[in-house]
Scaffold this active site. Structure first.
Site, PDB file in Angstrom:
ATOM      1  N   GLY A  22     -14.826   5.314   4.849  1.00 26.97           N
ATOM      2  CA  GLY A  22     -14.069   6.499   5.265  1.00 26.97           C
ATOM      3  C   GLY A  22     -14.412   6.819   6.708  1.00 26.97           C
ATOM      4  O   GLY A  22     -15.493   6.462   7.193  1.00 26.97           O
ATOM      5  N   ASP A  23     -13.484   7.475   7.390  1.00 28.19           N
ATOM      6  CA  ASP A  23     -13.738   7.854   8.792  1.00 28.19           C
ATOM      7  C   ASP A  23     -14.750   8.983   8.853  1.00 28.19           C
ATOM      8  O   ASP A  23     -14.734   9.879   8.010  1.00 28.19           O
ATOM      9  CB  ASP A  23     -12.437   8.292   9.460  1.00 28.19           C
ATOM     10  CG  ASP A  23     -11.567   7.099   9.814  1.00 28.19           C
ATOM     11  OD1 ASP A  23     -12.125   6.016  10.102  1.00 28.19           O
ATOM     12  OD2 ASP A  23     -10.328   7.254   9.798  1.00 28.19           O
ATOM     13  N   GLU A  65       0.853  -1.199   0.000  1.00 27.49           N
ATOM     14  CA  GLU A  65       0.000   0.000   0.000  1.00 27.49           C
ATOM     15  C   GLU A  65       0.883   1.241   0.000  1.00 27.49           C
ATOM     16  O   GLU A  65       1.864   1.298   0.737  1.00 27.49           O
ATOM     17  CB  GLU A  65      -0.898  -0.015   1.245  1.00 27.49           C
ATOM     18  CG  GLU A  65      -1.828   1.189   1.310  1.00 27.49           C
ATOM     19  CD  GLU A  65      -2.874   1.040   2.411  1.00 27.49           C
ATOM     20  OE1 GLU A  65      -3.512  -0.024   2.497  1.00 27.49           O
ATOM     21  OE2 GLU A  65      -3.026   2.000   3.190  1.00 27.49           O
ATOM     22  N   ALA A  70     -19.803   1.107   3.658  1.00 25.79           N
ATOM     23  CA  ALA A  70     -19.031   0.593   2.511  1.00 25.79           C
ATOM     24  C   ALA A  70     -19.884  -0.366   1.686  1.00 25.79           C
ATOM     25  O   ALA A  70     -19.774  -0.405   0.452  1.00 25.79           O
ATOM     26  CB  ALA A  70     -17.776  -0.107   3.019  1.00 25.79           C
ATOM     27  N   GLN A  96      -7.210  -4.314   8.773  1.00 24.98           N
ATOM     28  CA  GLN A  96      -6.525  -3.241   9.493  1.00 24.98           C
ATOM     29  C   GLN A  96      -5.229  -3.823  10.066  1.00 24.98           C
ATOM     30  O   GLN A  96      -5.116  -5.033  10.279  1.00 24.98           O
ATOM     31  CB  GLN A  96      -7.465  -2.768  10.626  1.00 24.98           C
ATOM     32  CG  GLN A  96      -6.912  -1.701  11.552  1.00 24.98           C
ATOM     33  CD  GLN A  96      -6.619  -0.425  10.807  1.00 24.98           C
ATOM     34  OE1 GLN A  96      -5.662  -0.383  10.037  1.00 24.98           O
ATOM     35  NE2 GLN A  96      -7.397   0.603  11.035  1.00 24.98           N
ATOM     36  N   ALA A 154     -10.751  10.648   2.261  1.00 21.96           N
ATOM     37  CA  ALA A 154     -12.208  10.623   2.465  1.00 21.96           C
ATOM     38  C   ALA A 154     -12.782  12.032   2.408  1.00 21.96           C
ATOM     39  O   ALA A 154     -13.987  12.219   2.281  1.00 21.96           O
ATOM     40  CB  ALA A 154     -12.543   9.978   3.809  1.00 21.96           C
ATOM     41  N   HIS A 206     -13.997  -2.797  14.444  1.00 24.38           N
ATOM     42  CA  HIS A 206     -13.995  -1.371  14.082  1.00 24.38           C
ATOM     43  C   HIS A 206     -14.410  -0.567  15.318  1.00 24.38           C
ATOM     44  O   HIS A 206     -15.321  -0.979  16.049  1.00 24.38           O
ATOM     45  CB  HIS A 206     -14.963  -1.117  12.923  1.00 24.38           C
ATOM     46  CG  HIS A 206     -14.854   0.277  12.397  1.00 24.38           C
ATOM     47  ND1 HIS A 206     -15.518   1.336  12.989  1.00 24.38           N
ATOM     48  CD2 HIS A 206     -14.146   0.791  11.362  1.00 24.38           C
ATOM     49  CE1 HIS A 206     -15.206   2.446  12.324  1.00 24.38           C
ATOM     50  NE2 HIS A 206     -14.383   2.135  11.334  1.00 24.38           N
ATOM     51  N   TYR A 221     -11.538  -5.671  10.302  1.00 27.19           N
ATOM     52  CA  TYR A 221     -10.887  -5.183  11.522  1.00 27.19           C
ATOM     53  C   TYR A 221     -10.720  -6.315  12.538  1.00 27.19           C
ATOM     54  O   TYR A 221     -11.673  -6.644  13.259  1.00 27.19           O
ATOM     55  CB  TYR A 221     -11.724  -4.022  12.107  1.00 27.19           C
ATOM     56  CG  TYR A 221     -11.847  -2.894  11.109  1.00 27.19           C
ATOM     57  CD1 TYR A 221     -10.935  -1.857  11.089  1.00 27.19           C
ATOM     58  CD2 TYR A 221     -12.827  -2.939  10.105  1.00 27.19           C
ATOM     59  CE1 TYR A 221     -11.003  -0.865  10.113  1.00 27.19           C
ATOM     60  CE2 TYR A 221     -12.902  -1.957   9.128  1.00 27.19           C
ATOM     61  CZ  TYR A 221     -11.982  -0.926   9.137  1.00 27.19           C
ATOM     62  OH  TYR A 221     -12.046   0.047   8.158  1.00 27.19           O
TER      63      TYR A 221
HETATM   64  P1  FAD Z   1     -17.895   0.056   6.957  1.00 19.94           P
HETATM   65  O1  FAD Z   1     -17.675  -1.304   6.422  1.00 19.94           O
HETATM   66  O2  FAD Z   1     -19.034   0.818   6.405  1.00 19.94           O
HETATM   67  O3  FAD Z   1     -18.013  -0.058   8.547  1.00 19.94           O
HETATM   68  C1  FAD Z   1     -18.011   1.095   9.375  1.00 19.94           C
HETATM   69  C2  FAD Z   1     -18.751   0.784  10.676  1.00 19.94           C
HETATM   70  O4  FAD Z   1     -20.142   0.617  10.388  1.00 19.94           O
HETATM   71  C3  FAD Z   1     -18.316  -0.509  11.356  1.00 19.94           C
HETATM   72  O5  FAD Z   1     -18.453  -0.351  12.745  1.00 19.94           O
HETATM   73  C4  FAD Z   1     -19.318  -1.536  10.843  1.00 19.94           C
HETATM   74  O6  FAD Z   1     -19.491  -2.632  11.750  1.00 19.94           O
HETATM   75  C5  FAD Z   1     -20.584  -0.690  10.749  1.00 19.94           C
HETATM   76  N1  FAD Z   1     -21.475  -1.159   9.671  1.00 19.94           N
HETATM   77  C6  FAD Z   1     -21.118  -1.517   8.421  1.00 19.94           C
HETATM   78  N2  FAD Z   1     -22.186  -1.877   7.694  1.00 19.94           N
HETATM   79  C7  FAD Z   1     -23.273  -1.725   8.519  1.00 19.94           C
HETATM   80  C8  FAD Z   1     -24.667  -1.931   8.353  1.00 19.94           C
HETATM   81  N3  FAD Z   1     -25.168  -2.343   7.188  1.00 19.94           N
HETATM   82  N4  FAD Z   1     -25.480  -1.678   9.413  1.00 19.94           N
HETATM   83  C9  FAD Z   1     -24.971  -1.228  10.608  1.00 19.94           C
HETATM   84  N5  FAD Z   1     -23.648  -1.024  10.811  1.00 19.94           N
HETATM   85  C10 FAD Z   1     -22.816  -1.271   9.777  1.00 19.94           C
HETATM   86  N6  FAD Z   1      -9.835   5.570   4.795  1.00 19.94           N
HETATM   87  C11 FAD Z   1      -9.719   6.537   3.849  1.00 19.94           C
HETATM   88  O7  FAD Z   1     -10.305   7.608   3.994  1.00 19.94           O
HETATM   89  N7  FAD Z   1      -8.941   6.348   2.734  1.00 19.94           N
HETATM   90  C12 FAD Z   1      -8.296   5.193   2.484  1.00 19.94           C
HETATM   91  O8  FAD Z   1      -7.609   5.072   1.467  1.00 19.94           O
HETATM   92  C13 FAD Z   1      -8.411   4.147   3.459  1.00 19.94           C
HETATM   93  N8  FAD Z   1      -7.796   2.943   3.254  1.00 19.94           N
HETATM   94  C14 FAD Z   1      -8.004   1.920   4.148  1.00 19.94           C
HETATM   95  C15 FAD Z   1      -7.438   0.669   3.888  1.00 19.94           C
HETATM   96  C16 FAD Z   1      -7.624  -0.389   4.765  1.00 19.94           C
HETATM   97  C17 FAD Z   1      -7.036  -1.738   4.442  1.00 19.94           C
HETATM   98  C18 FAD Z   1      -8.383  -0.198   5.972  1.00 19.94           C
HETATM   99  C19 FAD Z   1      -8.556  -1.331   6.944  1.00 19.94           C
HETATM  100  C20 FAD Z   1      -8.938   1.041   6.240  1.00 19.94           C
HETATM  101  C21 FAD Z   1      -8.766   2.111   5.337  1.00 19.94           C
HETATM  102  N9  FAD Z   1      -9.329   3.367   5.552  1.00 19.94           N
HETATM  103  C22 FAD Z   1      -9.203   4.366   4.626  1.00 19.94           C
HETATM  104  C23 FAD Z   1     -10.023   3.650   6.809  1.00 19.94           C
HETATM  105  C24 FAD Z   1     -11.549   3.395   6.731  1.00 19.94           C
HETATM  106  O9  FAD Z   1     -12.143   4.293   5.836  1.00 19.94           O
HETATM  107  C25 FAD Z   1     -12.119   3.569   8.151  1.00 19.94           C
HETATM  108  O10 FAD Z   1     -11.668   2.558   9.004  1.00 19.94           O
HETATM  109  C26 FAD Z   1     -13.621   3.776   8.241  1.00 19.94           C
HETATM  110  O11 FAD Z   1     -13.929   4.243   9.560  1.00 19.94           O
HETATM  111  C27 FAD Z   1     -14.454   2.506   8.022  1.00 19.94           C
HETATM  112  O12 FAD Z   1     -14.444   2.143   6.723  1.00 19.94           O
HETATM  113  P2  FAD Z   1     -15.113   0.741   6.273  1.00 19.94           P
HETATM  114  O13 FAD Z   1     -15.091   0.723   4.804  1.00 19.94           O
HETATM  115  O14 FAD Z   1     -14.500  -0.389   6.992  1.00 19.94           O
HETATM  116  O15 FAD Z   1     -16.610   0.983   6.802  1.00 19.94           O
END
Ligand code: FAD
Length: 289
Positions: free
Chosen positions: A107-108, A16, A122, A173, A50, A146, A142
């Site tokens: 995204g955060d 990465e 996502a 992660q 993000a 998460h 995670y």
């Molecule tokens: P999600 O999968 O949407 O999950 C977020 C939270 O919501 C979790 O607690 C999950 O349990 C909960 N959730 C998910 N779906 C549902 C549902 N249907 N109903 C209820 N709750 C739900 N960030 C950036 O901005 N840019 C990057 O390039 C970037 N690269 C990354 C690469 C990796 C390998 C990792 C692990 C993280 C990266 N991140 C990046 C960080 C990431 O955007 C954050 O960790 C963000 O807070 C969560 O993203 P996610 O896609 O995992 O979210």
């Protein structure tokens, strides 16, 4: 090349990188990409802000350069702060550049930026991208849950929704304690998540990284890791070598346990990526039983 095809053949080994700050010359990251190319990773992923950073155009340029170099690129795509039109524009750009692999992310959440309403999770983005073309789509996972989730079990149930939406494989992660990854993997498989899961490994090789780890990263820090960091934090070379050795040990143990893949958070440090690649190449390149 769709990354999911590589998992069928071997333990995947990926890198990465992130777009450098605007003040840094573009040549620096391009030289880094050339050095990473020589290490023959299975793919190289590029982070994407993000928050709508102007560096996102650079992220696309970096992904294109990876492709021109003969490596497989993957572009990260967070959605929470983008409208559907903005996501459409980025997907069109990705298609135009011939990039086939996307890491779909939420995204955060940023207290200073009210989230846009088109994509909440996502999994919403994954469902959307699936309709836009023949992409290989990865999701994040995670091992220590998460931070927004109440428990690992809840997070894994949500991860299942993400996989059912169409994630072809997952990238974890970072973590420093392999036992937390194994416990997560066992629970994910028991929950019916059967796609390949790559382990995210971050070599901690300088003092800034240690400080960031302690304050912002949710990963638990095993005693062995803390001891190494405390002992060597004032000696840059010793810390670098110890951080590389720690990451290599993690990878050897993961490979021996049959991990689907290793995703190395290179922090744009080609020297560190090279040392680790050289140390594990024989292990990573054997056929998976
Ligand atoms: P999600 O999968 O949407 O999950 C977020 C939270 O919501 C979790 O607690 C999950 O349990 C909960 N959730 C998910 N779906 C549902 C549902 N249907 N109903 C209820 N709750 C739900 N960030 C950036 O901005 N840019 C990057 O390039 C970037 N690269 C990354 C690469 C990796 C390998 C990792 C692990 C993280 C990266 N991140 C990046 C960080 C990431 O955007 C954050 O960790 C963000 O807070 C969560 O993203 P996610 O896609 O995992 O979210």
């Amino acid at each position: 090349m769709h990354i999911k095809e590589i998992f069928k053949k071997k333990t995947v080994f990926s890198f990465e990188v992130f777009p450098p700050k605007k003040t840094s010359s573009i040549d620096v990251i391009y030289n880094t990409l050339d050095e990473l190319h020589d290490l023959r990773p299975d793919f190289i992923s590029v982070t994407f802000s993000a928050g709508g950073s102007s560096n996102n155009a650079l992220a696309c340029d970096i992904a294109s350069r990876i492709k021109e170099n003969g490596n497989v690129p993957m572009l990260h795509l967070p959605c929470i702060n983008y409208t559907r039109e903005e996501i459409d524009a980025t997907i069109a750009e990705i298609k135009a550049r011939g990039i086939e692999n996307i890491l779909a992310l939420r995204g955060d959440l940023n207290p200073d930026i009210p989230p846009k309403k088109d994509f909440r999770y996502a999994s919403d983005l994954i469902t959307y991208i699936r309709k836009q073309g023949d992409f290989d789509i990865a999701g994040a996972c995670y091992p220590e849950s998460h931070p927004d989730s109440m428990s690992l079990e809840e997070d894994i149930q949500n991860l299942k929704i993400k996989v059912e939406a169409g994630a072809d494989h997952l990238i974890s992660q970072l973590f420093f304690d392999n036992s937390s990854f194994y416990e997560f993997l066992w629970k994910a498989r028991a929950a019916g998540i059967n796609v390949p899961i790559e382990a995210g490994i971050m070599p901690v090789v300088n003092k800034n990284q240690i400080e960031r780890m302690v304050t912002t990263c949710g990963a638990s820090l095993p005693k062995k890791f803390v001891k190494i960091m405390q002992r060597f934090e004032h000696s840059p070379e010793a810390l670098r070598d110890a951080g590389i050795a720690y990451a290599v040990n993690q990878i050897v143990d993961l490979a021996a346990s049959g991990v689907d893949g290793i995703h190395l958070y290179t922090m744009n440090n080609a020297y560190v990526a090279r040392k680790i690649s050289e140390a594990v190449s024989g292990i990573i390149n054997i056929d998976r039983a």
